[in-house]
Design a protein around this motif. Structure first.
Motif, PDB file in Angstrom:
ATOM      1  N   THR A 134      -0.140  -7.640 -22.358  1.00  0.00           N
ATOM      2  CA  THR A 134       1.070  -7.351 -22.147  1.00  0.00           C
ATOM      3  C   THR A 134       1.038  -6.067 -21.521  1.00  0.00           C
ATOM      4  O   THR A 134       2.007  -4.738 -21.945  1.00  0.00           O
ATOM      5  CB  THR A 134       1.100  -6.906 -24.417  1.00  0.00           C
ATOM      6  N   GLU A 135       0.401  -6.192 -20.646  1.00  0.00           N
ATOM      7  CA  GLU A 135       0.445  -4.408 -19.697  1.00  0.00           C
ATOM      8  C   GLU A 135       2.002  -4.698 -18.733  1.00  0.00           C
ATOM      9  O   GLU A 135       2.289  -5.923 -18.450  1.00  0.00           O
ATOM     10  CB  GLU A 135      -0.343  -5.029 -18.557  1.00  0.00           C
ATOM     11  N   VAL A 136       2.377  -3.517 -19.692  1.00  0.00           N
ATOM     12  CA  VAL A 136       3.182  -3.517 -18.683  1.00  0.00           C
ATOM     13  C   VAL A 136       4.086  -1.976 -17.740  1.00  0.00           C
ATOM     14  O   VAL A 136       3.196  -1.526 -17.079  1.00  0.00           O
ATOM     15  CB  VAL A 136       4.944  -3.221 -19.792  1.00  0.00           C
ATOM     16  N   LEU A 137       5.113  -2.558 -16.421  1.00  0.00           N
ATOM     17  CA  LEU A 137       5.364  -0.958 -15.503  1.00  0.00           C
ATOM     18  C   LEU A 137       4.678   0.278 -16.217  1.00  0.00           C
ATOM     19  O   LEU A 137       3.635   0.940 -15.862  1.00  0.00           O
ATOM     20  CB  LEU A 137       6.356  -1.236 -15.116  1.00  0.00           C
ATOM     21  N   GLY A 138       5.556   0.608 -17.438  1.00  0.00           N
ATOM     22  CA  GLY A 138       4.747   2.085 -18.138  1.00  0.00           C
ATOM     23  C   GLY A 138       3.303   2.711 -18.483  1.00  0.00           C
ATOM     24  O   GLY A 138       2.863   3.043 -17.727  1.00  0.00           O
ATOM     25  N   THR A 139       2.681   1.238 -19.248  1.00  0.00           N
ATOM     26  CA  THR A 139       1.235   1.444 -19.607  1.00  0.00           C
ATOM     27  C   THR A 139       1.153   1.239 -18.079  1.00  0.00           C
ATOM     28  O   THR A 139      -0.384   2.300 -18.397  1.00  0.00           O
ATOM     29  CB  THR A 139       0.754   0.516 -20.279  1.00  0.00           C
ATOM     30  N   TYR A 140       0.934   0.394 -17.167  1.00  0.00           N
ATOM     31  CA  TYR A 140      -0.133   0.566 -16.096  1.00  0.00           C
ATOM     32  C   TYR A 140       0.431   1.437 -14.962  1.00  0.00           C
ATOM     33  O   TYR A 140      -0.810   2.057 -14.712  1.00  0.00           O
ATOM     34  CB  TYR A 140       0.780  -1.238 -15.355  1.00  0.00           C
ATOM     35  N   MET A 141       1.008   2.394 -15.115  1.00  0.00           N
ATOM     36  CA  MET A 141       1.102   3.253 -13.936  1.00  0.00           C
ATOM     37  C   MET A 141       0.585   4.291 -15.388  1.00  0.00           C
ATOM     38  O   MET A 141       0.013   4.959 -14.535  1.00  0.00           O
ATOM     39  CB  MET A 141       2.519   3.928 -14.332  1.00  0.00           C
ATOM     40  N   SER A 190       0.675 -14.941 -27.672  1.00  0.00           N
ATOM     41  CA  SER A 190       1.373 -14.390 -28.885  1.00  0.00           C
ATOM     42  C   SER A 190       1.604 -13.075 -28.370  1.00  0.00           C
ATOM     43  O   SER A 190       2.728 -12.668 -29.059  1.00  0.00           O
ATOM     44  CB  SER A 190       1.774 -14.492 -30.252  1.00  0.00           C
ATOM     45  N   ALA A 191       0.814 -12.630 -27.680  1.00  0.00           N
ATOM     46  CA  ALA A 191       0.829 -10.716 -28.041  1.00  0.00           C
ATOM     47  C   ALA A 191       2.096 -10.091 -27.043  1.00  0.00           C
ATOM     48  O   ALA A 191       2.724  -9.236 -28.372  1.00  0.00           O
ATOM     49  CB  ALA A 191      -0.143 -10.260 -26.910  1.00  0.00           C
ATOM     50  N   LEU A 192       2.390 -10.615 -26.587  1.00  0.00           N
ATOM     51  CA  LEU A 192       3.499  -9.844 -25.689  1.00  0.00           C
ATOM     52  C   LEU A 192       5.091 -10.647 -26.691  1.00  0.00           C
ATOM     53  O   LEU A 192       6.134  -9.026 -26.968  1.00  0.00           O
ATOM     54  CB  LEU A 192       3.745 -10.840 -24.500  1.00  0.00           C
ATOM     55  N   LYS A 193       4.930 -11.375 -27.567  1.00  0.00           N
ATOM     56  CA  LYS A 193       5.937 -11.831 -28.321  1.00  0.00           C
ATOM     57  C   LYS A 193       5.641 -10.706 -29.667  1.00  0.00           C
ATOM     58  O   LYS A 193       7.107 -11.263 -30.456  1.00  0.00           O
ATOM     59  CB  LYS A 193       6.190 -13.148 -28.843  1.00  0.00           C
ATOM     60  N   ALA A 194       4.587 -10.936 -30.095  1.00  0.00           N
ATOM     61  CA  ALA A 194       4.161 -10.091 -31.356  1.00  0.00           C
ATOM     62  C   ALA A 194       4.870  -8.394 -31.295  1.00  0.00           C
ATOM     63  O   ALA A 194       5.641  -8.161 -32.114  1.00  0.00           O
ATOM     64  CB  ALA A 194       3.056 -10.089 -31.634  1.00  0.00           C
ATOM     65  N   ILE A 195       5.045  -8.047 -29.994  1.00  0.00           N
ATOM     66  CA  ILE A 195       5.388  -6.880 -29.411  1.00  0.00           C
ATOM     67  C   ILE A 195       6.528  -5.926 -29.290  1.00  0.00           C
ATOM     68  O   ILE A 195       7.645  -5.648 -29.301  1.00  0.00           O
ATOM     69  CB  ILE A 195       4.206  -6.161 -28.304  1.00  0.00           C
ATOM     70  N   ALA A 196       7.159  -7.572 -28.787  1.00  0.00           N
ATOM     71  CA  ALA A 196       8.485  -7.408 -28.605  1.00  0.00           C
ATOM     72  C   ALA A 196       8.975  -7.204 -29.978  1.00  0.00           C
ATOM     73  O   ALA A 196      10.241  -7.020 -29.606  1.00  0.00           O
ATOM     74  CB  ALA A 196       9.549  -8.440 -28.537  1.00  0.00           C
ATOM     75  N   THR A 251       6.970  -7.281 -17.730  1.00  0.00           N
ATOM     76  CA  THR A 251       8.351  -6.073 -18.652  1.00  0.00           C
ATOM     77  C   THR A 251       9.775  -7.209 -18.076  1.00  0.00           C
ATOM     78  O   THR A 251      10.209  -6.617 -19.822  1.00  0.00           O
ATOM     79  CB  THR A 251       8.767  -4.887 -17.186  1.00  0.00           C
ATOM     80  N   LEU A 252      10.087  -7.963 -17.492  1.00  0.00           N
ATOM     81  CA  LEU A 252      10.805  -8.864 -17.052  1.00  0.00           C
ATOM     82  C   LEU A 252      11.088  -9.510 -18.264  1.00  0.00           C
ATOM     83  O   LEU A 252      11.814 -10.233 -19.401  1.00  0.00           O
ATOM     84  CB  LEU A 252      10.418  -9.794 -15.621  1.00  0.00           C
ATOM     85  N   GLU A 253       9.932  -9.715 -19.508  1.00  0.00           N
ATOM     86  CA  GLU A 253       9.657 -10.866 -19.954  1.00  0.00           C
ATOM     87  C   GLU A 253      10.612 -10.393 -21.416  1.00  0.00           C
ATOM     88  O   GLU A 253      11.599 -10.811 -22.019  1.00  0.00           O
ATOM     89  CB  GLU A 253       8.846 -11.976 -20.499  1.00  0.00           C
ATOM     90  N   ILE A 254       9.749  -8.714 -22.086  1.00  0.00           N
ATOM     91  CA  ILE A 254      10.188  -8.366 -22.697  1.00  0.00           C
ATOM     92  C   ILE A 254      11.968  -8.102 -22.846  1.00  0.00           C
ATOM     93  O   ILE A 254      12.102  -8.016 -23.413  1.00  0.00           O
ATOM     94  CB  ILE A 254       9.522  -6.510 -23.206  1.00  0.00           C
ATOM     95  N   ALA A 298       1.602  -9.177 -12.145  1.00  0.00           N
ATOM     96  CA  ALA A 298       1.866  -9.460 -13.632  1.00  0.00           C
ATOM     97  C   ALA A 298       2.615  -8.571 -14.932  1.00  0.00           C
ATOM     98  O   ALA A 298       3.112  -8.335 -15.816  1.00  0.00           O
ATOM     99  CB  ALA A 298       0.154  -9.464 -13.922  1.00  0.00           C
ATOM    100  N   ALA A 299       1.843  -7.064 -14.580  1.00  0.00           N
ATOM    101  CA  ALA A 299       2.610  -6.552 -15.933  1.00  0.00           C
ATOM    102  C   ALA A 299       4.174  -6.148 -15.080  1.00  0.00           C
ATOM    103  O   ALA A 299       5.233  -5.954 -16.520  1.00  0.00           O
ATOM    104  CB  ALA A 299       2.837  -4.812 -14.957  1.00  0.00           C
ATOM    105  N   THR A 300       5.269  -6.707 -14.084  1.00  0.00           N
ATOM    106  CA  THR A 300       6.508  -6.871 -13.862  1.00  0.00           C
ATOM    107  C   THR A 300       6.684  -8.316 -14.836  1.00  0.00           C
ATOM    108  O   THR A 300       7.416  -7.902 -14.967  1.00  0.00           O
ATOM    109  CB  THR A 300       6.935  -6.631 -12.118  1.00  0.00           C
ATOM    110  N   LEU A 301       5.916  -8.851 -13.900  1.00  0.00           N
ATOM    111  CA  LEU A 301       6.237 -10.657 -15.239  1.00  0.00           C
ATOM    112  C   LEU A 301       6.955  -9.945 -16.899  1.00  0.00           C
ATOM    113  O   LEU A 301       7.559 -10.249 -17.250  1.00  0.00           O
ATOM    114  CB  LEU A 301       5.079 -11.208 -15.150  1.00  0.00           C
TER     115      LEU A 301
END
Lengths: 446, 285
Positions: free
Chosen positions: B236-243, B149-155, B68-71, B63-66
């Protein structure tokens, strides 16, 4: 030949530059401690005792930022430096609101950069550096100074003992957790205080209908939601076993209680994305009627909110094993003395003196007075707001006091449960799946 | 020639040392740690490829990878897109260039954490700027950081923060185009939109390529916006935050390192892929 030697010289110069850049800290320290010795001591009158050597100590704690005991702690440190002018204290602080300070303490401990005195959690969190011998057992130091030892409540020292009887750290104040309720909001809306589960559900429904947040809590930093759900549903005995044996089905019951509350509209709309600070904020601003938090939350309340608040134990979900009067609390953190400092003849005595000062009766009183925690010494705390007194009363009437469950499992196990809270309440995942996933992590961590 | 080699070595040496200490050594150490089950900072147990097995069956990492790709998609389209549009516009104005350059570049100077905190106050459901405005107009409050909408809002802040950087790169690239190209275009009667599409953009294609690669690799480093605005919740989890969560909060450095290795491999693959896709003859003038 000439070219070669020039090049070697240039290379070694680069090396020296890099090395001196890396080592500048130690170099300076050495210079600072040596220089005054040469200039001061011999020139003072020969008959007088030489001035004590300057000592620099670093104390790491979470008494900083917005911590209510920040000023009290600074005052206590100043008392020490006033009495010992040769001592300078580096008051190294970090906020306890996030998990970052755990990383800092562990990195420091692991890389030989440990503070002389470190104020940190007692229990599982400290297991790594305690087992690695980074800190000194304090039993002998305590035994050698009975005046100091007797100042600390013997029950407290008993509580912080390791299974092998060693006392590794000395606490200052204790904490309790509970459900803070805004009495005024309850009274204004003719709602009964949530002293049992039915009343809690009724209150949640009533507040949700009026557009007031019933319980302010975040889903990611859901520490207190989880701690209370598990303790009240499973009872203190099962809680203390944590996930060492089979999964107690009552844990599931507790977490499902949260789902029930969520369905009634108990939590803020944005509970998924807010942090603990924002959850507190909603309560402090009067936007929320209840807040599940620790005694330190009182420090951040305005006088008005303090007057309007009281604290009660979290109710037991129907079918739960808890008595309805079990609370989370104890002496969760204390001062550790670094082994490195203990072995350093120059610092040892001063560091021990500072430890004694920080955990003396008067210092404990000063700090407890400002953070509302229960003092680790038998001292009187005056001028506390009613909500803090209600808190002490809740503790003294409690059937059992258990330390928080997150200290009884690995951090990864607990965050696994945390990460499941939102899926559980929204019905995407079940509590059973959450606990099974957590148990798997806990077993892998053994 | 022989002497030159010595000097090349001499001048590269300090950089090589620093790179080794701060990049290669930690990277190799991460690879090493990824074969261990760590318990905090003090205990570790060799587990072979256990962490890698876990990684391939980890839904959260997927999910984090996806995410990240969306962002990344938003960043490439909007960040690079806006930067290009702004650069074209600023490049074609007669006066006030310096003013706009400063204005558009300004967000870069502010730290990501400060911008994030500002957006916490803008998006907050209870008393945020947007919802206060909506309720003043008698409209219902909107959950800006909701699951959908969270990921779009953060974008939005993510894109806004770095637009200025690429804008400056484009503007500099455009200023390098010799003026005789434009003069020729003027004689031919090409101006406005056509000039931009057929002249300016093809001439700065190599810079656009660099910017796209920078934007893609930069997205792998997104952390502060996600962490402060949503703590990786609500999709909204991305690779950086997950790591970070695995390594620093769970104190499972073994698995955290495994994710770090994954991020590096993923980043290298992405930039190689982008390079391939954007392969085009270089323009020289």
């Amino acid at each position: 030949m000439g070219k070669k030697s020039k090049m070697l010289m240039a290379l070694s110069l680069v090396f020296v530059l890099i090395l001196s850049a890396c080592g500048s800290n130690n170099g300076n320290k050495g210079a600072a401690t040596n220089a005054p010795k040469e200039t001061n001591a011999p020139t003072t009158e020969a008959t007088k005792e030489p001035a004590p050597e300057p000592v620099k100590l670093r104390v790491f704690s979470t008494f900083g930022g917005t911590d209510p005991a920040k000023e009290a702690f600074e005052k206590v440190l100043k008392q020490f430096t006033d009495a010992h002018p040769n001592v300078t204290i580096d008051n190294d602080v970090m906020s306890a609101n996030d998990d970052g300070f755990r990383t800092k303490v562990n990195t420091d401990m692991n890389s030989g950069n440990e503070a002389d005195l470190t104020f940190y959690f007692i229990g599982k969190d400290a297991e790594g550096f305690v087992n690695a011998g980074k800190v000194v057992p304090l039993n002998d130091i305590l035994d050698s100074d009975s005046a100091w030892k007797d100042g600390i409540n013997p029950a407290v020292l008993e509580l912080v003992k390791q299974p092998d009887g060693k006392i590794m750290s000395i606490p200052v104040t204790g904490y309790y957790e509970g459900m803070f309720v805004n009495k005024k909001l309850f009274a204004d809306n003719n709602i009964e205080l949530p002293t049992d589960w039915d009343k809690l559900e009724a209150a949640v429904k009533a507040f949700a209908a009026k557009g007031i947040i019933p319980i302010s809590a975040p889903f990611d930093q859901s520490h207190y939601l989880i701690e209370h759900s598990i303790l009240t549903a499973a009872g203190p005995e099962s809680q203390s076993k944590a996930l060492t044996g089979d999964i107690d089905p009552n844990w599931e019951l507790g977490l499902n209680g949260l789902k029930k509350l969520y369905e009634l509209g108990a939590f803020p709309k944005d509970a998924a994305t807010i942090d603990l600070g924002m959850a507190q904020n909603y309560y402090y601003e009067g936007l929320a009627a209840m807040l599940i938090e620790g005694s330190w939350a009182i420090g951040g309340m305005s006088p008005e909110v303090k007057d309007n608040s009281t604290v009660i134990p979290y109710p037991v979900v129907p079918g739960g094993k808890g008595s309805g009067n079990d609370i989370v609390g104890g002496f969760g953190s204390g001062f550790y003395l670094a082994q490195k400092t203990f072995d350093d003849a120059k610092k040892k005595d001063t560091a021990i003196a500072l430890l004694k000062h920080l955990t003396s009766k008067t210092s404990i009183q000063t700090i407890a007075q400002s953070n509302g925690g229960s003092p680790a010494a038998d001292v009187e705390i005056t001028g506390q707001p009613q909500v803090a007194l209600d808190g002490f009363a809740m503790v003294s009437k409690a059937n059992s006091i258990s330390s928080a469950v997150d200290g009884k499992m690995s951090p990864e196990t607990f965050t696994t449960i945390r990460s499941f809270i939102k899926p559980i309440v929204t019905g995407e995942k079940t509590a059973k799946e959450a606990l099974e996933a957590a148990k798997k992590i806990e077993d892998a961590n053994k | 020639m022989k002497g030159d080699k010595k000097y090349i070595f001499l001048f590269l040496f300090p950089a090589a040392v620093l790179m080794s200490i701060f990049i290669y050594y930690p990277f190799l150490k991460s690879i090493y740690l990824s074969f261990f089950r760590t318990k905090g900072f003090f205990e570790k147990k060799f587990v072979g490829f256990e962490n890698y097995k876990r990684m391939f069956s980890d839904d959260l990492l997927g999910a984090a990878t996806l995410n990240t790709l969306e962002i990344m998609l938003y960043v490439v389209i909007f960040q690079v897109g806006f930067a290009l549009v702004l650069a074209v516009m600023v490049d074609s104005i007669k006066w006030g260039k310096a003013f706009y350059r400063t204005v558009f570049f300004f967000p870069i100077v502010i730290s990501g954490a400060a911008i994030s905190l500002m957006f916490v106050l803008i998006y907050n459901y209870q008393f945020g700027l947007l919802n206060s405005a909506l309720s003043n107009f008698g409209m219902d409050k909107v959950l800006w950081l909701s699951e959908t909408s969270a990921l779009k809002a953060i974008a939005v802040p993510t894109v806004w923060h770095y637009v200025g950087f690429y804008f400056i790169l484009f503007l500099t690239a455009m200023s390098k185009i010799p003026s005789d190209f434009y003069e020729a275009a003027k004689i031919e009667g090409i101006s406005g939109f056509k000039k931009t599409v057929y002249l300016t953009i093809p001439l700065i294609m190599s810079d656009i390529k660099v910017v796209i690669i920078l934007a893609i690799t930069g997205t792998l480093k997104v952390f502060d916006f996600i962490w402060i605005l949503a703590r990786g919740q609500n999709g909204t989890e991305v690779l950086g935050t997950y790591m970070y969560k695995k390594a620093m909060i769970d104190l499972n450095f073994g698995y955290g390192s495994t994710i770090a290795v994954y991020i590096v491999v993923f980043g290298v693959l992405l930039s190689v892929l982008t390079n391939r896709l954007l392969k085009k003859e270089e323009v020289t003038y």
